[in-house]
Scaffold this motif. Structure first.
Motif, PDB file in Angstrom:
ATOM      1  N   PRO A  84      23.750  39.105  45.967  1.00  0.00           N
ATOM      2  CA  PRO A  84      22.990  39.926  45.013  1.00  0.00           C
ATOM      3  C   PRO A  84      22.043  39.037  44.207  1.00  0.00           C
ATOM      4  O   PRO A  84      22.277  37.842  44.039  1.00  0.00           O
ATOM      5  N   ARG A  85      20.974  39.622  43.704  1.00  0.00           N
ATOM      6  CA  ARG A  85      19.962  38.869  42.971  1.00  0.00           C
ATOM      7  C   ARG A  85      20.003  39.176  41.479  1.00  0.00           C
ATOM      8  O   ARG A  85      20.383  40.269  41.064  1.00  0.00           O
ATOM      9  N   GLY A  86      19.572  38.206  40.696  1.00  0.00           N
ATOM     10  CA  GLY A  86      19.434  38.407  39.260  1.00  0.00           C
ATOM     11  C   GLY A  86      20.720  38.851  38.587  1.00  0.00           C
ATOM     12  O   GLY A  86      21.803  38.321  38.848  1.00  0.00           O
ATOM     13  N   LEU A  87      20.604  39.879  37.739  1.00  0.00           N
ATOM     14  CA  LEU A  87      21.764  40.368  37.004  1.00  0.00           C
ATOM     15  C   LEU A  87      22.834  40.936  37.930  1.00  0.00           C
ATOM     16  O   LEU A  87      24.016  40.948  37.576  1.00  0.00           O
ATOM     17  N   ALA A  88      22.440  41.384  39.114  1.00  0.00           N
ATOM     18  CA  ALA A  88      23.426  41.918  40.056  1.00  0.00           C
ATOM     19  C   ALA A  88      24.412  40.826  40.492  1.00  0.00           C
ATOM     20  O   ALA A  88      25.579  41.111  40.764  1.00  0.00           O
ATOM     21  N   PHE A  89      23.950  39.581  40.551  1.00  0.00           N
ATOM     22  CA  PHE A  89      24.860  38.491  40.898  1.00  0.00           C
ATOM     23  C   PHE A  89      25.856  38.236  39.773  1.00  0.00           C
ATOM     24  O   PHE A  89      27.023  37.941  40.018  1.00  0.00           O
ATOM     25  N   LEU A  90      25.419  38.368  38.531  1.00  0.00           N
ATOM     26  CA  LEU A  90      26.330  38.202  37.407  1.00  0.00           C
ATOM     27  C   LEU A  90      27.370  39.327  37.397  1.00  0.00           C
ATOM     28  O   LEU A  90      28.537  39.103  37.070  1.00  0.00           O
ATOM     29  N   ARG A  91      26.948  40.534  37.786  1.00  0.00           N
ATOM     30  CA  ARG A  91      27.913  41.625  37.940  1.00  0.00           C
ATOM     31  C   ARG A  91      28.914  41.285  39.042  1.00  0.00           C
ATOM     32  O   ARG A  91      30.111  41.560  38.922  1.00  0.00           O
ATOM     33  N   HIS A  92      28.428  40.651  40.109  1.00  0.00           N
ATOM     34  CA  HIS A  92      29.308  40.229  41.203  1.00  0.00           C
ATOM     35  C   HIS A  92      30.391  39.267  40.691  1.00  0.00           C
ATOM     36  O   HIS A  92      31.552  39.356  41.109  1.00  0.00           O
ATOM     37  N   LEU A  93      30.028  38.386  39.774  1.00  0.00           N
ATOM     38  CA  LEU A  93      31.013  37.462  39.211  1.00  0.00           C
ATOM     39  C   LEU A  93      32.102  38.222  38.450  1.00  0.00           C
ATOM     40  O   LEU A  93      33.287  37.882  38.536  1.00  0.00           O
ATOM     41  N   VAL A  94      31.702  39.230  37.712  1.00  0.00           N
ATOM     42  CA  VAL A  94      32.675  40.051  36.976  1.00  0.00           C
ATOM     43  C   VAL A  94      33.612  40.752  37.952  1.00  0.00           C
ATOM     44  O   VAL A  94      34.835  40.786  37.751  1.00  0.00           O
ATOM     45  N   GLU A  95      33.058  41.301  39.025  1.00  0.00           N
ATOM     46  CA  GLU A  95      33.885  41.997  40.001  1.00  0.00           C
ATOM     47  C   GLU A  95      34.795  41.022  40.747  1.00  0.00           C
ATOM     48  O   GLU A  95      35.906  41.386  41.160  1.00  0.00           O
ATOM     49  N   THR A  96      34.345  39.783  40.925  1.00  0.00           N
ATOM     50  CA  THR A  96      35.200  38.760  41.527  1.00  0.00           C
ATOM     51  C   THR A  96      36.406  38.497  40.634  1.00  0.00           C
ATOM     52  O   THR A  96      37.538  38.379  41.111  1.00  0.00           O
ATOM     53  N   ALA A  97      36.166  38.410  39.331  1.00  0.00           N
ATOM     54  CA  ALA A  97      37.267  38.221  38.384  1.00  0.00           C
ATOM     55  C   ALA A  97      38.243  39.392  38.460  1.00  0.00           C
ATOM     56  O   ALA A  97      39.461  39.215  38.364  1.00  0.00           O
ATOM     57  N   ARG A  98      37.707  40.585  38.661  1.00  0.00           N
ATOM     58  CA  ARG A  98      38.564  41.767  38.767  1.00  0.00           C
ATOM     59  C   ARG A  98      39.438  41.684  40.028  1.00  0.00           C
ATOM     60  O   ARG A  98      40.639  41.961  39.992  1.00  0.00           O
ATOM     61  N   ARG A  99      38.835  41.288  41.144  1.00  0.00           N
ATOM     62  CA  ARG A  99      39.595  41.158  42.389  1.00  0.00           C
ATOM     63  C   ARG A  99      40.633  40.038  42.295  1.00  0.00           C
ATOM     64  O   ARG A  99      41.714  40.134  42.872  1.00  0.00           O
ATOM     65  N   ASN A 100      40.294  38.984  41.573  1.00  0.00           N
ATOM     66  CA  ASN A 100      41.224  37.856  41.456  1.00  0.00           C
ATOM     67  C   ASN A 100      42.536  38.254  40.793  1.00  0.00           C
ATOM     68  O   ASN A 100      43.574  37.643  41.040  1.00  0.00           O
ATOM     69  N   ALA A 101      42.479  39.278  39.958  1.00  0.00           N
ATOM     70  CA  ALA A 101      43.695  39.741  39.296  1.00  0.00           C
ATOM     71  C   ALA A 101      44.663  40.372  40.283  1.00  0.00           C
ATOM     72  O   ALA A 101      45.825  40.639  39.944  1.00  0.00           O
TER      73      ALA A 101
END
Length: 207
Positions: A84-101
């Motif tokens: 994902p590009r721009g802010l969408a990549f930062l959203r991807h990081l948040v969703e990664t943290a969610r999956r890590n749980a």
């Protein structure tokens, strides 16, 4: 283990046996760390001799490399063919943290080995150094894209912001492992990013 059961294990396809060794090694390194875990222990848990494990992996360090490559391939699969590009990549990081749980074993493995890798001549030190450099570069690139699109203020230092974002995610993982109910990693990651860039992130894509 009965002789018949042992024979059945021997006849397993090499790719299946290799995957089993990696799985057991990942669990053992996550529980005990690379330095404390022994090749003999891993071999015993798999049901092989040390020589049997070394048939698939040339050394304990080679086994560690295989485990790290397996973990890395999981992240690549999640990212997809194009990040994902721009802010969408930062959203991807948040969703990664969610999956890590939902995958404590992988999070524990990463946290334990990352801490160990700072010791002298640790075999994973180069891997972790490269991983942090690569991840920071991706975050900087995404922030630069967001600045170019006018979504993030020009006075945001993207290099510093990237380091803080990565450090926040790692620190949250450590707190979560020590006391799982004390922190929502996804929520805290999003709060930190929003405070850093001064604007909300786009909503998560619907699945």
């Amino acid at each position: 283990m009965t002789r018949a059961a042992a024979g059945a294990r021997v006849r397993r396809p090499p790719a299946e046996r290799r995957a089993e060794i990696l799985r057991i090694a990942m669990e053992t390194f996550a529980e005990r760390g690379f330095q404390s875990a022994s090749l003999a222990e891993i071999a015993d848990r798999v049901g092989l001799t040390q020589a049997g494990v070394l048939h698939y992996f040339s050394s304990k360090a080679g086994l560690l490399t295989g485990v790290l490559d397996l973990r890395d391939s999981t992240d690549i699969e999640e990212l997809g063919s194009e990040r994902p590009r721009g802010l969408a990549f930062l959203r991807h990081l948040v969703e990664t943290a969610r999956r890590n749980a939902e995958r404590e074993g992988i999070v524990r493995l990463y946290t334990v080995l990352a801490a160990e890798s700072v010791t002298v001549e640790h075999p994973a030190q180069t891997w972790f150094r490269g991983r942090y450099q690569g991840l920071r570069a991706l975050v900087v690139e995404a922030l630069d894209e967001a600045q170019g699109a006018g979504e993030v203020a020009e006075d945001v230092d993207t290099g510093t912001a990237a380091r803080v974002i990565v450090a926040t995610m790692d620190g949250l993982q450590l707190q979560w492992l020590l006391e799982p109910g004390s922190v929502d990693m996804a929520e805290a990651t999003e709060v930190a990013i929003v405070r850093m860039i001064g604007r909300d992130l786009p909503p998560a894509a619907r699945r």
